[in-house]
Scaffold this motif. Structure first.
Motif, PDB file in Angstrom:
ATOM      1  N   PHE A  60       5.987 -10.248  -4.334  1.00 29.27           N
ATOM      2  CA  PHE A  60       6.355  -9.038  -3.601  1.00 29.27           C
ATOM      3  C   PHE A  60       5.128  -8.155  -3.384  1.00 29.27           C
ATOM      4  CE2 PHE A  60       8.037  -4.784  -3.094  1.00 29.27           C
ATOM      5  CZ  PHE A  60       9.116  -4.975  -2.244  1.00 29.27           C
ATOM      6  N   ASP A  61       4.330  -8.021  -4.449  1.00 29.07           N
ATOM      7  CA  ASP A  61       3.138  -7.197  -4.346  1.00 29.07           C
ATOM      8  C   ASP A  61       2.169  -7.747  -3.302  1.00 29.07           C
ATOM      9  OD1 ASP A  61       4.191  -5.544  -6.215  1.00 29.07           O
ATOM     10  OD2 ASP A  61       3.074  -6.385  -7.918  1.00 29.07           O
ATOM     11  N   ASN A  62       2.223  -9.068  -3.112  1.00 31.27           N
ATOM     12  CA  ASN A  62       1.330  -9.681  -2.119  1.00 31.27           C
ATOM     13  C   ASN A  62       2.040  -9.922  -0.781  1.00 31.27           C
ATOM     14  OD1 ASN A  62      -0.895  -9.834  -3.877  1.00 31.27           O
ATOM     15  ND2 ASN A  62       0.034 -11.632  -4.865  1.00 31.27           N
ATOM     16  N   GLU A  63       3.132  -9.210  -0.606  1.00 30.40           N
ATOM     17  CA  GLU A  63       3.911  -9.266   0.634  1.00 30.40           C
ATOM     18  C   GLU A  63       4.437 -10.653   0.932  1.00 30.40           C
ATOM     19  OE1 GLU A  63       1.963  -7.324   3.881  1.00 30.40           O
ATOM     20  OE2 GLU A  63       1.531  -5.554   2.661  1.00 30.40           O
ATOM     21  N   LYS A  64       4.739 -11.402  -0.107  1.00 30.83           N
ATOM     22  CA  LYS A  64       5.430 -12.681   0.076  1.00 30.83           C
ATOM     23  C   LYS A  64       6.819 -12.485  -0.512  1.00 30.83           C
ATOM     24  CE  LYS A  64       5.504 -17.318  -1.875  1.00 30.83           C
ATOM     25  NZ  LYS A  64       4.988 -18.071  -3.034  1.00 30.83           N
ATOM     26  N   TYR A  65       7.866 -12.765   0.285  1.00 36.17           N
ATOM     27  CA  TYR A  65       9.207 -12.463  -0.183  1.00 36.17           C
ATOM     28  C   TYR A  65      10.032 -13.712  -0.321  1.00 36.17           C
ATOM     29  CZ  TYR A  65       7.400  -8.123   1.685  1.00 36.17           C
ATOM     30  OH  TYR A  65       6.600  -7.057   1.937  1.00 36.17           O
ATOM     31  N   ASP A  91      13.233  -6.655  -5.338  1.00 35.68           N
ATOM     32  CA  ASP A  91      13.482  -6.894  -3.908  1.00 35.68           C
ATOM     33  C   ASP A  91      14.989  -6.950  -3.680  1.00 35.68           C
ATOM     34  OD1 ASP A  91      13.553  -7.628  -1.306  1.00 35.68           O
ATOM     35  OD2 ASP A  91      12.136  -9.311  -1.509  1.00 35.68           O
TER      36      ASP A  91
END
Lengths: 954, 133
Positions: A60-65, A91
């Motif tokens: 999430f922190d690396n914008e991968k969901y 999330d």
């Protein structure tokens, strides 16, 4: 498209299955034809919830969901629900598929906890179905995401659109207003969506707008240049024009406009922007005015504050100055009075001496006048001194314990003489329930009472003055009580309206009376003293009839113990004959106090004595002498050895009627004093005194005295035992309360010094245990003295209430310890004797005590000789030093040398030398040089005697 | 037990010397300066004093000053708490307050009230574990 899914299961087999379903190509389940593998997923497998959570968080922190999480319900560590909740916290968009092995009744709970988008799959699951599910959810997530993003951008646009300060209009090609912002509505004065229903042309008039919409709606060729620029460039700005608002007013605006075209290039919308050009003069003017007014009032407020501050400061300064001045004045007065008193003492002293020289009558007369004047001057000065001391807060109470009955008899006589001298009756009735031993400042109490009684005598021409001491509440077993002291007279009285001024300084009620004398401070001083003692004074008086002054003062007192009275009235039958009712009452109360039951108190003349067998007879000298003789004769017939006591006024010569003298055994002076009364009643033997001597000798041997010290602090233990060492007693130390109880069980102790705060059991508790001991395991008459760090009022009472006999406050001083030991262990005479011994009556005759040295230091003849020789050599030198110091008048040096000599003399048991050195040291400490110097010859003399003595011994 | 008696007054010195000599070597000093010198010498020899009896009132440096100095020296050369010399202050009754101050603040171990008696001395030695019961 986001294809991320995560599967969490503690069973590796299941995870392998997930991998197969979502990733692998191998036909693990070939026979299942419906199994469709069209799409690859990004699959993350985790064997525990926490690991999955970390992955989701990091991604999430690396914008991968992740789109979907397959969560096994039963797992060690975090279970499925917890894992799902944690993941959701990171999330919220993620789909949760709960994979559960059994029909779980908690589905509802899970649903509730996770709120939305939860799915359930039961194990064993159909692989194809699971795959489909994953795919659908993934797609669903992506769809949702798109929607979410659009929503976000739409929201964003709305926010910007609405918050822009300028007015914005979205208009279609026909001029219809599709959308406006807040500013537009405010500018034109329309509320809500009313504006949206209008045609833009009804707001914006003029050829430009008409032409523009003609061109836009009908595609007409336009000659207006501005319109053409707009149509060509799609943008126009800074066009000054007017809008019409809802009120019909023309508002000047700066107008800009952009055209919006669709994908085919057709113009669909027009976005217009307008900014208000009205100068905001009115508002600005108002604002300016408000600001100015505010500044002005702020300034005024500041000035007022400053003034107020200055005024307060000045008032404070003045008040302080005034107070200082007042105190300084009082202090000055106090000092001056003191200064005056010193020469006055000289005047009086010399007058006294002069009086004793040979003088003729005339001279004696003069001296008498000088003496009287000087004495009254001294009295006045003393009063002023007291008053100014009170005013300048220098007066302090000195509270001590005393016997109230003896206290009164100490000073009533001198007052009674004055009263009797004026032909007044004078009595003092002390009610029997008044406790004897009380605590108060007796000097001040005496001052107050003397003042009141003196006034009463002064203002009474005939009749009586009566002093009454009463305990207003009749409760016993208290430690605190009020006592009423009433001074009643039959004097001139005080008018009602004058009574209130009575206690003010410098006022005298009877200003015009001839009796006026003195400072007028007496009552004011008394009032102040009574206030200091937390008491009160009241007056009840009637002009021409007399006055009653009542002083009520709180006392703390030791519980009244009748056993302590040494007098036993057994076998007595007492008759009192007097006409005076106050005197009768006096006797009645004394008899009650002493527990004398067998007594008859009669008014003289009203004879008929029941039962007779009178042992003691008191007859008032005021009685008619003619009638006395027959009464005595009658009584003597009955009892030959009757004890006849004449009641006579103090200070008066009894011999005015010689017959009395011969008839009576004893004379008791009025006012009656308790101890004198008992003395007259006692038979001639001195039993009580002898018995007290016995007890003295009993405790003379200090070696047999066991003292217990209960104290947990090591330093205090040491201090106390060292101090007790001085008395050569057996001292045992325990450091807690239980130790005390154990010790006194096995050993017989005379006295316990008891710390209040101790571990295990505190001093109060221990005392209570000892005092309430019914099995007589402990000797309950053991004396207990509290050691307390609380030097506060009231703590003493607490100690006494707990059953302790006394208390010493810490830090313990030798002086306190001595006092206690003297009070309880040695009798008073014993101390005196000791003191005398110490200070040298018997021992001082021997210059040096050889035996004592040997005993003390545990050495033989040889040591003694060595010591004495050393002492003599040293004292030569010390005497030289002393002489030198005396010459130089160096008082410190004298003190030091004397100190050294004192110590050395004590070492060789040379008492006379020790004493004289001690005296010199003390004088030196008090800086009395002359006195110290005066003692040096005596020191030399004593030293010579020592040498002589030693010479003889050798 | 090695001891040092410090007193400006000779009879006290003699008495204490006599009493303490029963338990081992006893040296005497008649002022603070001598006392500190003796103390240093003993330390140098490696035979420090077990006990020091200090008069509180002496000309020049007073007992409490000497006490302070000795404790400072011990501190500087790193003598452990249990190996420090036991110090008894000797005083007459009227200096008591001062003695209490030295007991509490300056680290003397005990005090003894003059005039000195054998009993008092023995009691103190026992209390300080310098001699056995």
């Amino acid at each position: 498209m986001n294809k991320n899914i995560i599967a969490i299961d503690d069973d590796q087999n299941i995870l392998d299955l997930f991998r197969f379903i979502f990733i692998d190509d191998s036909n693990f389940y070939e026979e299942d034809t419906s199994f469709y593998k069209g799409e690859k997923f990004n699959l993350y497998l985790a064997q525990e919830g926490k690991k999955a959570f970390n992955e989701v968080k990091e991604s999430f922190d690396n914008e991968k969901y992740y789109t979907t999480a397959f969560v096994d319900m039963r797992m060690p560590g975090w279970d499925g629900l917890k894992t799902a909740k944690k993941i959701r916290k990171i999330d919220d968009r993620i789909y949760i598929v709960i994979v559960t092995g059994y029909e779980s009744s908690s589905i509802d709970t899970i649903q509730k906890e996770l709120e939305h988008d939860v799915f359930f799959v039961k194990k064993p699951f159909n692989q194809a179905a699971l795959y489909q599910m994953g795919r659908n959810l993934k797609n669903s997530w992506n769809r949702d995401e798109k929607l979410r993003r659009t929503t976000i951008s739409r929201d964003y646009f709305d926010n910007v659109f609405q918050t822009i300060h300028d007015s914005l209009f979205v208009i279609d090609t026909k001029g219809k207003i599709e959308m406006t912002n807040q500013s537009a509505e405010e500018l034109l004065g329309y509320e809500g969506d009313k504006l949206n229903k209008l045609n833009f042309l009804s707001i914006a008039e003029g050829p430009f707008f008409t032409s523009l919409f003609e061109a836009l709606s009908e595609g007409a060729e336009i000659e207006d240049e501005t319109v053409n620029i707009l149509l060509d460039s799609g943008y126009i700005s800074d066009l000054k024009t007017h809008f019409t608002n809802s009120e019909g007013e023309q508002i000047p605006v700066d107008f800009s406009c952009t055209l919006m075209r669709n994908e085919e290039g057709e113009i669909v919308n027009l976005i217009a922007q307008a900014s208000d050009l009205r100068p905001d003069l009115k508002q600005q003017k108002q604002l300016k005015q408000i600001r100015e007014e505010r500044d002005k009032s702020y300034k005024e407020l500041q000035q007022a504050n400053q003034k107020l501050k200055e005024t307060i400061e000045r008032a404070n300064r003045l008040a302080l100055k005034a107070e200082k001045a007042s105190i300084a004045k009082s202090r000055f007065l106090a000092n001056m009075s003191h200064e005056i008193r010193t020469p006055m003492n000289g005047v009086l002293g010399m007058t006294n001496l002069l009086e004793k020289t040979e003088l003729n009558k005339k001279q004696q007369n003069y001296i008498g006048t000088i003496k009287n004047s000087a004495e009254s001057l001294l009295n006045i000065i003393n009063e002023i001194l007291d008053y100014s001391k009170i005013e300048s807060n220098q007066m302090e109470l000195d509270v001590s314990e005393f016997n109230i009955r003896s206290f009164l008899s100490d000073f009533l006589d001198s007052l009674a003489i004055k009263a009797f001298g004026k032909g007044l009756n004078f009595n003092c009735i002390i009610y029997s329930d008044v406790p004897s031993i009380v605590r108060a400042d007796k000097q001040r109490l005496r001052q107050v009472l003397t003042n009141l009684i003196n006034n009463a005598i002064k203002f009474t021409k005939n009749g009586f003055v009566l002093v009454e001491v009463e305990k207003p509440d009749k409760k016993e077993d208290q430690e605190q009580t009020y006592l009423d002291f009433s001074v009643i007279d039959t004097g001139i009285g005080i008018a009602k309206e004058k009574q209130s001024e009575l206690f003010n300084a410098f006022s005298q009620a009877n200003k015009k009376e001839e009796n006026r004398s003195g400072t007028g401070l007496g009552l004011a001083i008394s009032k102040n003293l009574i206030d200091m003692m937390e008491g009160s004074i009241s007056v009840d008086s009637e002009l021409g009839k007399g006055s009653k002054f009542k002083v009520t003062i709180p006392f703390s007192y030791t519980k009244f113990d009748k056993k302590s009275l040494s007098f036993t009235p057994a076998g007595k039958k007492i008759l009192v004959l007097t006409k005076n009712k106050h005197l009768r009452k006096t006797f009645q109360e004394y008899f009650a106090y002493f527990g004398i039951e067998n007594s008859i108190i009669k008014e003289f003349g009203n004879m008929a004595i029941e039962g007779k067998q009178i042992t003691d007879l008191f007859i008032d000298s005021e009685n008619d002498s003619a009638n006395i003789k027959p009464i005595i004769e009658e009584l003597e017939q009955d009892n030959k050895s009757i004890n006849k006591i004449l009641l006579s006024k103090v200070g008066s010569a009894v011999s005015n009627n010689v017959k009395f003298d011969s008839k009576f055994d004893k004379i008791l002076t009025k006012p009656i004093k308790s101890d004198a009364l008992i003395e007259k009643l006692e038979t001639r033997s001195k039993i009580s005194k002898e018995s007290s001597k016995e007890t003295q000798t009993k405790i003379k041997d200090q070696k047999g005295i066991n003292i217990l010290v209960a104290e947990d602090d090591k330093i205090n233990q040491k201090v106390i035992t060292h101090m007790l060492d001085e008395y050569n007693m057996n001292v045992t130390v325990v450091d807690n309360g239980l130790g005390v109880l154990e010790e006194i069980k096995s050993e017989n102790y005379s006295l316990i010094f008891m710390d209040i705060r101790m571990p295990e059991m505190d001093g109060f508790e221990v005392t209570e245990k000892i005092r309430s001991d019914e099995s007589s395991e402990y000797s309950s008459d053991i004396i207990i003295v509290a050691l307390t760090a609380h030097a506060m009022d009231g703590y003493e009472e607490k100690c006494l209430a707990a059953g302790m006999d006394d208390y010493i406050s810490k830090p313990v001083s030798l002086e306190d310890l001595k006092k206690v030991l003297n009070k309880y262990i040695f009798t008073e005479s014993k101390i005196e004797q000791d003191k005398q011994n110490e200070e040298g009556t018997q021992k001082s005759e021997i210059p040096v005590d050889f035996e004592a040295i040997k005993q003390r230091v545990g050495g033989g003849e040889e040591l003694v000789n060595q010591l004495i020789n050393a002492y003599l050599d040293q004292s030569e030198e010390l005497i030289d030093n002393l002489t030198q110091a005396a010459k130089n008048e160096n008082i410190e040096k004298i003190t030091d040398v004397a100190h050294t000599l004192k110590g050395a003399s004590a070492n060789i048991e040379a008492q006379p030398l020790k004493e004289i050195s001690k005296k010199i040291e003390e004088k030196g400490k008090d800086k009395k040089l002359e006195d110290a110097l005066g003692l040096i010859p005596e020191l030399r003399n004593k030293l010579d005697k020592l040498r002589e003595y030693i010479g003889k011994q050798a | 037990m090695k001891s040092l008696v410090v007193d400006d007054e000779i009879t006290t010195r003699m008495l204490l010397d006599r009493m303490l000599s029963e338990y081992g070597q006893c040296d005497t000093a008649s002022n603070g300066k001598e006392a500190v010198e003796a103390f240093l010498l003993a330390v140098k020899e490696g035979k420090p004093y077990d006990l020091i009896c200090l008069d509180i009132k002496m000309p020049e440096s007073t007992g409490d000053e000497v006490l302070e100095e000795i404790r400072k020296i011990e501190e500087n050369i790193g003598v452990s708490e249990q190996n420090k010399a036991k110090i008894i202050m000797a005083t007459s009754v009227n200096d008591e307050e001062m003695v209490l101050n030295t007991v509490v603040n300056l680290g003397c171990n005990s005090y003894i009230l003059k005039p000195i008696t054998k009993n008092k001395v023995v009691k103190n030695l026992k209390e300080l574990d310098l001699i056995q019961e």
